[in-house]
Design an enzyme around this catalytic site. Structure first.
Site, PDB file in Angstrom:
ATOM      1  N   CYS A   1       0.792  -1.231   0.000  1.00 45.02           N
ATOM      2  CA  CYS A   1       0.000   0.000   0.000  1.00 45.02           C
ATOM      3  C   CYS A   1       0.824   1.281   0.000  1.00 45.02           C
ATOM      4  O   CYS A   1       0.272   2.359  -0.193  1.00 45.02           O
ATOM      5  CB  CYS A   1      -0.952  -0.003   1.195  1.00 45.02           C
ATOM      6  SG  CYS A   1      -2.040  -1.430   1.160  1.00 45.02           S
TER       7      CYS A   1
ATOM      8  N   HIS B   1      -8.904   3.178  -2.589  1.00 47.46           N
ATOM      9  CA  HIS B   1      -7.521   2.834  -2.243  1.00 47.46           C
ATOM     10  C   HIS B   1      -6.977   1.901  -3.327  1.00 47.46           C
ATOM     11  O   HIS B   1      -6.986   0.679  -3.176  1.00 47.46           O
ATOM     12  CB  HIS B   1      -7.548   2.154  -0.861  1.00 47.46           C
ATOM     13  CG  HIS B   1      -6.243   1.626  -0.384  1.00 47.46           C
ATOM     14  ND1 HIS B   1      -5.015   1.991  -0.891  1.00 47.46           N
ATOM     15  CD2 HIS B   1      -5.974   0.720   0.610  1.00 47.46           C
ATOM     16  CE1 HIS B   1      -4.061   1.339  -0.247  1.00 47.46           C
ATOM     17  NE2 HIS B   1      -4.615   0.566   0.656  1.00 47.46           N
TER      18      HIS B   1
ATOM     19  N   GLY C   1       0.107  -4.010   4.207  1.00 49.05           N
ATOM     20  CA  GLY C   1      -0.109  -5.438   4.406  1.00 49.05           C
ATOM     21  C   GLY C   1       1.195  -6.153   4.721  1.00 49.05           C
ATOM     22  O   GLY C   1       2.259  -5.798   4.187  1.00 49.05           O
TER      23      GLY C   1
ATOM     24  N   CYS D   1      -0.780   2.369   6.434  1.00 46.82           N
ATOM     25  CA  CYS D   1      -0.424   1.036   6.908  1.00 46.82           C
ATOM     26  C   CYS D   1      -0.192   0.159   5.682  1.00 46.82           C
ATOM     27  O   CYS D   1      -0.627   0.491   4.579  1.00 46.82           O
ATOM     28  CB  CYS D   1      -1.535   0.464   7.780  1.00 46.82           C
ATOM     29  SG  CYS D   1      -3.141   0.386   6.981  1.00 46.82           S
TER      30      CYS D   1
HETATM   31  C1  LIG Z   1     -15.389  -4.153   1.984  1.00 48.39           C
HETATM   32  C2  LIG Z   1     -15.463  -4.601   0.550  1.00 48.39           C
HETATM   33  C3  LIG Z   1     -15.377  -6.144   0.472  1.00 48.39           C
HETATM   34  C4  LIG Z   1     -16.805  -4.153  -0.034  1.00 48.39           C
HETATM   35  O1  LIG Z   1     -16.821  -4.408  -1.395  1.00 48.39           O
HETATM   36  P1  LIG Z   1     -18.090  -4.052  -2.303  1.00 48.39           P
HETATM   37  O2  LIG Z   1     -19.194  -4.981  -1.973  1.00 48.39           O
HETATM   38  O3  LIG Z   1     -17.621  -4.016  -3.712  1.00 48.39           O
HETATM   39  O4  LIG Z   1     -18.418  -2.596  -1.766  1.00 48.39           O
HETATM   40  P2  LIG Z   1     -19.355  -1.480  -2.332  1.00 48.39           P
HETATM   41  O5  LIG Z   1     -18.641  -0.185  -2.147  1.00 48.39           O
HETATM   42  O6  LIG Z   1     -19.812  -1.810  -3.698  1.00 48.39           O
HETATM   43  O7  LIG Z   1     -20.570  -1.480  -1.331  1.00 48.39           O
HETATM   44  C5  LIG Z   1     -21.447  -2.609  -1.216  1.00 48.39           C
HETATM   45  C6  LIG Z   1     -22.758  -2.145  -0.646  1.00 48.39           C
HETATM   46  O8  LIG Z   1     -22.581  -1.601   0.654  1.00 48.39           O
HETATM   47  C7  LIG Z   1     -23.462  -0.494   0.832  1.00 48.39           C
HETATM   48  N1  LIG Z   1     -22.684   0.723   1.080  1.00 48.39           N
HETATM   49  C8  LIG Z   1     -21.363   0.954   0.832  1.00 48.39           C
HETATM   50  N2  LIG Z   1     -21.019   2.180   1.221  1.00 48.39           N
HETATM   51  C9  LIG Z   1     -22.120   2.752   1.740  1.00 48.39           C
HETATM   52  C10 LIG Z   1     -22.389   4.022   2.305  1.00 48.39           C
HETATM   53  N3  LIG Z   1     -21.431   4.967   2.426  1.00 48.39           N
HETATM   54  N4  LIG Z   1     -23.644   4.273   2.750  1.00 48.39           N
HETATM   55  C11 LIG Z   1     -24.607   3.334   2.646  1.00 48.39           C
HETATM   56  N5  LIG Z   1     -24.406   2.121   2.093  1.00 48.39           N
HETATM   57  C12 LIG Z   1     -23.185   1.833   1.656  1.00 48.39           C
HETATM   58  C13 LIG Z   1     -24.304  -0.371  -0.413  1.00 48.39           C
HETATM   59  O9  LIG Z   1     -25.470  -1.144  -0.246  1.00 48.39           O
HETATM   60  C14 LIG Z   1     -23.399  -1.029  -1.453  1.00 48.39           C
HETATM   61  O10 LIG Z   1     -24.113  -1.577  -2.524  1.00 48.39           O
HETATM   62  P3  LIG Z   1     -24.535  -0.641  -3.803  1.00 48.39           P
HETATM   63  O11 LIG Z   1     -23.282  -0.053  -4.326  1.00 48.39           O
HETATM   64  O12 LIG Z   1     -25.162  -1.612  -4.738  1.00 48.39           O
HETATM   65  O13 LIG Z   1     -25.450   0.412  -3.274  1.00 48.39           O
HETATM   66  C15 LIG Z   1     -14.300  -3.988  -0.292  1.00 48.39           C
HETATM   67  O14 LIG Z   1     -14.499  -2.605  -0.428  1.00 48.39           O
HETATM   68  C16 LIG Z   1     -12.946  -4.253   0.352  1.00 48.39           C
HETATM   69  O15 LIG Z   1     -12.430  -5.374   0.288  1.00 48.39           O
HETATM   70  N6  LIG Z   1     -12.348  -3.219   0.946  1.00 48.39           N
HETATM   71  C17 LIG Z   1     -11.060  -3.338   1.629  1.00 48.39           C
HETATM   72  C18 LIG Z   1      -9.952  -3.410   0.627  1.00 48.39           C
HETATM   73  C19 LIG Z   1      -8.629  -3.714   1.265  1.00 48.39           C
HETATM   74  O16 LIG Z   1      -8.498  -4.648   2.061  1.00 48.39           O
HETATM   75  N7  LIG Z   1      -7.601  -2.957   0.903  1.00 48.39           N
HETATM   76  C20 LIG Z   1      -6.289  -3.099   1.446  1.00 48.39           C
HETATM   77  C21 LIG Z   1      -6.222  -2.419   2.754  1.00 48.39           C
HETATM   78  S1  LIG Z   1      -4.652  -2.615   3.479  1.00 48.39           S
END
Ligand SMILES: CC(C)(COP(=O)(O)OP(=O)(O)OC[C@H]1O[C@@H](n2cnc3c(N)ncnc32)[C@H](O)[C@@H]1OP(=O)(O)O)[C@@H](O)C(=O)NCCC(=O)NCCS
Length: 394
Positions: free
Chosen positions: A91, A349, A381, A379
């Site tokens: 990252c 990100h 991984g 941070c």
């Molecule tokens: C958490 C994670 C699995 C979610 O993935 P996703 O399902 O594609 O996420 P989305 O942003 O499309 O959101 C899914 C649903 O959550 C809800 N949602 C997300 N953000 C929202 C918000 N701000 N308010 C309300 N609802 C929200 C919605 O229902 C959304 O569905 P929609 O887009 O059809 O409306 C993914 O973002 C992830 O893996 N993040 C971490 C990444 C990571 O680990 N990076 C490295 C870090 S070191």
């Protein structure tokens, strides 16, 4: 060592993995475009003046493989003599690339370099296409390969970051980003061609290009109540949700760095200098705590008090870890200095791009606000933190 000056720092929009504008745009196109744009936005600089291009990338395989640094340099129209390398520190890859490119100028080995980053999480998912952890090593050290979401749950549980606080933090990120977009504050963003394959009546696909000029993950209608309704995504009974995690995103960013001599020769005005950069290790299963160690270390190296830092960009890998680090650093009463245009929860990100992207945003904000010192941190991984101190010029 002599100083290295940043004269230009730009980024593409960040667009959602698979659902966003860049889902069909190859990573080589994203990085080649922004490298070209960085040179074009630097008056009098010619591509032949650049000696080396470092490209951060967290999963340098498949479309991002084959040394995307070199591929992108040639695709962007740099002469064959201009070299390119791929840098991976997960990252912080983009920040690592800027640091390495700066060091080369500071050491007097180069006059002009570019530090940059790219990630298409649409083309190459987090973890890569074929992860192959070492079979014996993982029996004793499975934590090294812990899912990032689980590390965020660990930080929340171990250090008492409540679901309510995570959601409040996430909501603020969304609202700050929405306001910044509305007020046109993302001046570091360069509208970027996005590829689309449109199905024709005869069943074939036509390639089209449209200009994407905004970050498409921002949800301006976000409320704390809406976030509270989301289920945890990584652990049953946990507190980390799609709403309080960073988004998975596609994007690229680039920073042009040069010596004072070259800057004067071209008649350019510097934006800032990268003063210090550091990395620190921590336990892999709570990798999110990295910034709470890296930021004090970089400030100590520079002899700068945390109170004298005007702006922070602390990557929001997850609300739990960002908030915990902010509290531990004792800057939780200075939220108006931290991620002022929102963070990765709203803006995404794109792993290897993030370090370069946050630099572009931080430098634009430092300029606008007249902040002398800016800190960027994230941070990483595997259990690490990185931090950089930038000083505004002029
Ligand atoms: C958490 C994670 C699995 C979610 O993935 P996703 O399902 O594609 O996420 P989305 O942003 O499309 O959101 C899914 C649903 O959550 C809800 N949602 C997300 N953000 C929202 C918000 N701000 N308010 C309300 N609802 C929200 C919605 O229902 C959304 O569905 P929609 O887009 O059809 O409306 C993914 O973002 C992830 O893996 N993040 C971490 C990444 C990571 O680990 N990076 C490295 C870090 S070191």
């Amino acid at each position: 060592m002599r100083d290295a000056y940043i004269v230009t720092s730009v980024r593409t929009p960040g667009c959602k993995r698979k659902k966003g504008a860049f889902s069909q745009t190859r990573p080589e196109d994203l990085i080649a475009f922004i490298l070209d744009a960085a040179v074009k936005k630097t008056p009098a600089l010619e591509k032949k003046d650049v000696e080396d291009i470092m490209v951060g990338c967290a999963f340098p395989e498949a479309e991002q493989g084959m040394n995307i640094g070199r591929v992108a340099a040639l695709m962007a129209g740099f002469p064959v003599e201009v070299t390119g390398a791929t840098v991976n520190r997960f990252c912080s890859s983009g920040l690592e690339a800027i640091a390495q490119a700066s060091l080369r100028v500071m050491a007097g080995w180069s006059e002009v370099t570019i530090g940059s980053g790219v990630e298409s999480m649409s083309f190459v998912p987090l973890g890569g296409h074929m992860p192959r952890p070492h079979p014996e090593w993982t029996k004793q050290h499975a934590d090294l390969y812990t899912s990032m979401g689980i590390t965020a749950e660990n930080v929340a549980k171990r250090y008492g970051v409540s679901r309510e606080d995570q959601d409040e933090f996430a909501c603020q990120s969304q609202l700050k980003a929405a306001r910044a977009r509305k007020e046109g504050l993302f001046t570091e963003l360069v509208p970027t061609p996005a590829t689309r394959y449109v199905r024709q009546e005869n069943g074939t696909y036509r390639k089209e290009t449209v200009l994407q000029d905004f970050d498409d993950g921002i949800r301006e209608g976000t409320t704390v109540e809406g976030l509270a309704k989301l289920n945890p995504v990584f652990a049953a009974g946990g507190s980390v949700t799609a709403g309080n995690s960073s988004q998975t995103t596609d994007g690229a960013a680039a920073t042009v760095i040069m010596s004072e001599e070259k800057m004067n020769e071209l008649g350019l005005t510097p934006v800032a200098k990268l003063k210090y950069y550091t990395t620190v290790g921590c336990q892999p299963d709570e990798m999110g705590v990295g910034p709470k160690y890296a930021i004090p270390r970089v400030l100590k190296m520079a002899g700068v008090d945390i109170k004298d830092v005007g702006l922070f960009e602390i990557n929001e890998a997850f609300a739990s870890q960002a908030l915990h680090c902010i509290r531990e650093l004792g800057i939780d009463n200075d939220m108006d200095k931290i991620n002022i245009n929102g963070g990765a929860i709203a803006l995404g990100h794109p792993l290897g791009c993030t370090g370069a992207k946050l630099a572009a945003t931080l430098l634009a904000n430092m300029r606008r606000k007249g902040a002398q010192y800016g800190v960027e941190s994230m941070c990483i991984g595997g259990g690490m933190g990185a931090a950089a101190l930038f000083e505004l010029c002029g």
